[in-house]
Design a protein around this motif. Structure first.
Motif, mmCIF file in Angstrom:
data_model
loop_
_atom_site.group_PDB
_atom_site.id
_atom_site.type_symbol
_atom_site.label_atom_id
_atom_site.label_comp_id
_atom_site.label_asym_id
_atom_site.label_seq_id
_atom_site.Cartn_x
_atom_site.Cartn_y
_atom_site.Cartn_z
ATOM 1 N N LEU A 297 -0.834 2.326 5.486
ATOM 2 C CA LEU A 297 -1.361 3.529 4.666
ATOM 3 C C LEU A 297 -1.299 4.646 5.936
ATOM 4 N N LEU A 298 -1.849 4.213 7.229
ATOM 5 C CA LEU A 298 -2.037 5.303 8.064
ATOM 6 C C LEU A 298 -0.688 5.835 8.655
ATOM 7 N N LEU A 299 0.323 4.889 8.801
ATOM 8 C CA LEU A 299 1.503 5.167 9.195
ATOM 9 C C LEU A 299 2.440 5.898 8.107
ATOM 10 N N PHE A 300 2.457 5.359 6.901
ATOM 11 C CA PHE A 300 3.102 5.877 5.820
ATOM 12 C C PHE A 300 2.534 7.440 5.574
ATOM 13 N N SER A 301 1.254 7.670 5.692
ATOM 14 C CA SER A 301 0.735 8.895 5.226
ATOM 15 C C SER A 301 1.339 10.098 6.329
ATOM 16 N N ARG A 302 1.543 9.496 7.629
ATOM 17 C CA ARG A 302 2.112 10.472 8.410
ATOM 18 C C ARG A 302 3.571 10.857 8.061
ATOM 19 N N ILE B 138 0.838 -1.140 -0.066
ATOM 20 C CA ILE B 138 -0.187 0.017 -0.089
ATOM 21 C C ILE B 138 0.864 1.257 0.000
ATOM 22 N N CYS B 139 2.086 1.151 0.624
ATOM 23 C CA CYS B 139 2.943 2.261 0.548
ATOM 24 C C CYS B 139 3.575 2.742 -0.832
#
Length: 334
Positions: free
Chosen positions: A233-238, A187-188
């Motif tokens: 997604l939640l981690l990489f978006s940060r 997803i990243c």
């Protein structure tokens, strides 16, 4: 209401990451849906990710900031029953319309892009090269290449894509942990311009296994994989949101480099060296060799379609430049 003044529920309000692009009219919603449609179509093409299309259509920053806003404050608003505030905080209308467009694009790809990949590969790749080149041209206005760090960032972006493309396929051992990890990594790649989630799954050795999971509807494996996607997604978006906010110039230098690096995957004239099963009746190329168009017919037996590729390239570039022109603010004359 009392007790709510200490919580900034505006989109991006607490994060300090800037304002979201609003969706204020039916025209805005239709245009956003069309961009989501293009992102869904792009996700079905090797070398093109949803992130690439998001950059091309000028909504990348808004997408990253919207996902980034799904945080503890958002969850707190949900638990307090302030659903409208929570929806506004994550730019819910934007994410919903974009997601619906992406879903439509993925469904449409089975009848359009996937067919063109088989029947008109060279021309389709020419079209996508035109999209990428025109996008890089427009993005160059966002960076100051006179500063060495921006040039280094661009070279690093090219290097990342080339390095990923040169990696050997790993051996995949199915387990809940490995499925979760594959989902988080894939997803990243999907939200990074120039990288394809499908290519990452191939390198991890999980592509064929996940294809079987989808075909046979193995729900447990699908849920574990999707959980990895959500967490990744939640981690990489940060990380991306922090980069865009604090190092915007460098971030777009990397993006331009990654887009340019994707040219090796989008090159129209390729000779397939190795394939893996893609569907029950089809194959997917894993390793290819890049050819000059004049040598293409002799080595593959197919026409290089040079004129068609050039026309498609100009059409792709013209589409991006035209959309950019339409997106410019209108000047009111009095």
């Amino acid at each position: 209401m009392a007790g709510e003044s200490n919580v900034d529920a505006r989109p991006g309000g607490c994060s300090g990451l800037g304002q979201f692009a609003p969706v204020n009219s039916a025209r805005d919603a239709t245009l956003l849906f069309a961009k989501g449609l293009a992102m869904g179509l792009g996700d079905s093409v090797p070398g093109i990710s949803g992130g690439t299309i998001a950059v091309i259509t000028n909504l990348y920053d808004t997408l990253i900031y919207s996902i980034r806003a799904i945080d503890r404050i958002f969850l707190g608003l949900i638990f307090k029953g302030r659903l409208v505030s929570a929806w506004q905080r994550i730019n819910g209308k934007f994410l919903l319309i974009l997601a619906l467009g992406m879903l439509g694009g993925l469904m449409l790809s089975a009848h359009t892009v996937l067919y063109l990949l088989e029947a008109q590969f060279e021309i389709l790749m020419g079209f996508f090269i035109g999209l990428v080149l025109a996008s890089c041209f427009l993005l160059l206005y966002r960076v100051r290449l006179t500063q060495p760090v921006q040039g280094i960032g661009m070279l690093a972006g090219i290097g990342i894509v080339l390095l990923v493309g040169s990696l050997e396929q790993a051996t995949f051992e199915p387990s809940p942990l490995s499925l979760f990890f594959c989902g988080a990594v894939a997803i990243c790649a999907m939200i990074l311009p120039g990288l394809s989630g499908a290519i990452i799954l191939i390198l991890l050795g999980a592509y064929q296994y996940m294809l079987t999971v989808l075909i046979e509807l193995e729900l447990v494996s699908m849920v574990v994989f999707m959980a990895g996607c959500v967490c990744g997604l939640l981690l990489f978006s940060r990380i991306l949101a922090w980069m865009l906010h604090h190092h915007h110039q460098l971030s777009y230098s990397l993006i331009i480099g990654m887009l340019l690096g994707s040219m090796t995957v989008l090159w129209p004239w390729q000779q397939v060296l190795e394939v893996i099963p893609d569907t029950e009746d089809g194959l997917r190329a894993v390793h290819t060799a890049l050819l000059w168009p004049l040598n293409y017919t002799g080595l593959t037996g197919q026409s290089p379609q040079i004129a068609g590729v050039l026309i498609a390239l100009l059409a792709g570039a013209g589409l991006v430049l035209g959309l950019n022109k339409l997106a410019q603010p209108r000047v009111c004359r009095t």
